[in-house]
Scaffold this active site. Sequence first.
Site, PDB file in Angstrom:
ATOM      1  CG  ASP A  82      -9.813   6.230  -3.414  1.00 17.47           C
ATOM      2  OD1 ASP A  82     -10.792   5.907  -2.726  1.00 17.47           O
ATOM      3  OD2 ASP A  82      -8.676   5.757  -3.215  1.00 17.47           O
ATOM      4  CD  GLU A 149     -10.159   1.050  -0.036  1.00 22.54           C
ATOM      5  OE1 GLU A 149     -10.117  -0.061   0.523  1.00 22.54           O
ATOM      6  OE2 GLU A 149      -9.776   1.227  -1.222  1.00 22.54           O
TER       7      GLU A 149
END
Length: 490
Positions: A82, A149
Amino acid sequence: MSEFHSEISKLSPAPLWQFFDKICSIPHPSKYEEELAQYIVNWATEQGLEVRRDPTGNVFIKKPATAGMENKKGVVLQAHIDMVPQKNEDTDHDFTKDPIQPYIDGEWVTAKGTTLGADNGMGMASCLAVLASTEIKHGPIEVLLTIDEEAGMTGAFGLEAGWLEGDILLNTDSEQEGEVYMGCAGGIDGAMTFDIAREAIPAGFVTRQLTLKGLKGGHSGCDIHTGRGNANKLVARFLAGHAEELGLRLVEFRGGSLRNAIPREAFVTVALPQENEAKLAELFEFYTTLLQTELGKVETDIVTFNEAIEAHHEVIATADQKRFIAALNACPNGVIRMSDEIEGVVETSLNVGVITTDADKITVLCLIRSLIDSGREQVEGMLHSVAELAGASIDFSGAYPGWKPDADSEIMAIFRDMYEGIYGHKPNIMVIHAGLECGLFKKPYPEMDMVSFGPTIKFPHSPDEKVKIDTVQLFWDQMVALLEAIPEKA
């Protein structure tokens, strides 16, 4: 790779930049990275590589050792899928649908009006480029790509024992070439909630929106010591100084968008007696000049707006408004303490990241970071005291551990020697004031030896994010040399 998105695909090293180019073309903000994850799974499957997903959604890919390297220790290459979705106010971009638009700007690659996603897209691209290569010499390789994350380390929290076989983990989520990291800060989220009542707007009042924007923002760990302004705190300072004088009644406070990004913008809707409009304009203009004087060396583009907007019917009750403004103005923010053990590194910090207003409550989201648990607990106590004094509630969640440095790390020694052999000088061995996933990986894999390195990325978590082109080649050279230098199993 057969299709390219932008001019960056022509940069060197070509395989890494071409993967990053593809990554930019597929939307992948936190919580919406499945399309990119599935692309990677399909690509790896087409390459004949072994691919798995765990129940959390993390992606695991295995590649056998090259000939003659079978007895090397196993290496896990790790990145997160991400990216942080931040854009300029005047940029029309939907991170869940629109591709990032990277472009070359001199020595750097950046994006048009949005975060670039070099954090951690460059690392992810390097992992895929190693998998694609038929020339790099390496032992057994696993690639671990974690999800979410940036918004809570969901993938790292969900990683279970038994999924990885490697002895060494190379994390690619660092952002300064020439530095190699062997430790990081832990952190925890704090949510302070103010219950509010509303009442009818007084007669003769007009409604204005006060806007502060143009701040640099940035990473609430890596950039917290740089003296950048926090838009939420700066607007709170103005309200604390002048709300009573002007008879301001607060309708809404909205600032920041991510708890791990320094807020670049804040917007406050207020009502005030019509006869005080000119005084508000005078004071807000003076305050803008004051901020430009105080912060102008760092914040070169501060701008404010004082605009008439459609009248609102209700304002926040006076007592609730006072305790909210006082608490926000008193709330600590920024560097709390520098480390005594590691020169130049922040030990403990706090970012007042996001403020939202609903009909019946105002919520303030903060992120505490610290290299030591006691430092984190100290700031938790400070926030708890502020909330208690203001009659607010506070909840802490999402705590993640730091990564304690290992002075006996074999892979750190190998990296140091490899780096010195290439460049003639040692790298800076550092601990970073940011949350790397390595601390969480240590729970299911306590014996795994880890380091973190990467190219130079400036202003992550902000639309000014950029990666220095020549350091990407250096990062790649280090990756290739390090894989070849991995020792054999005992």
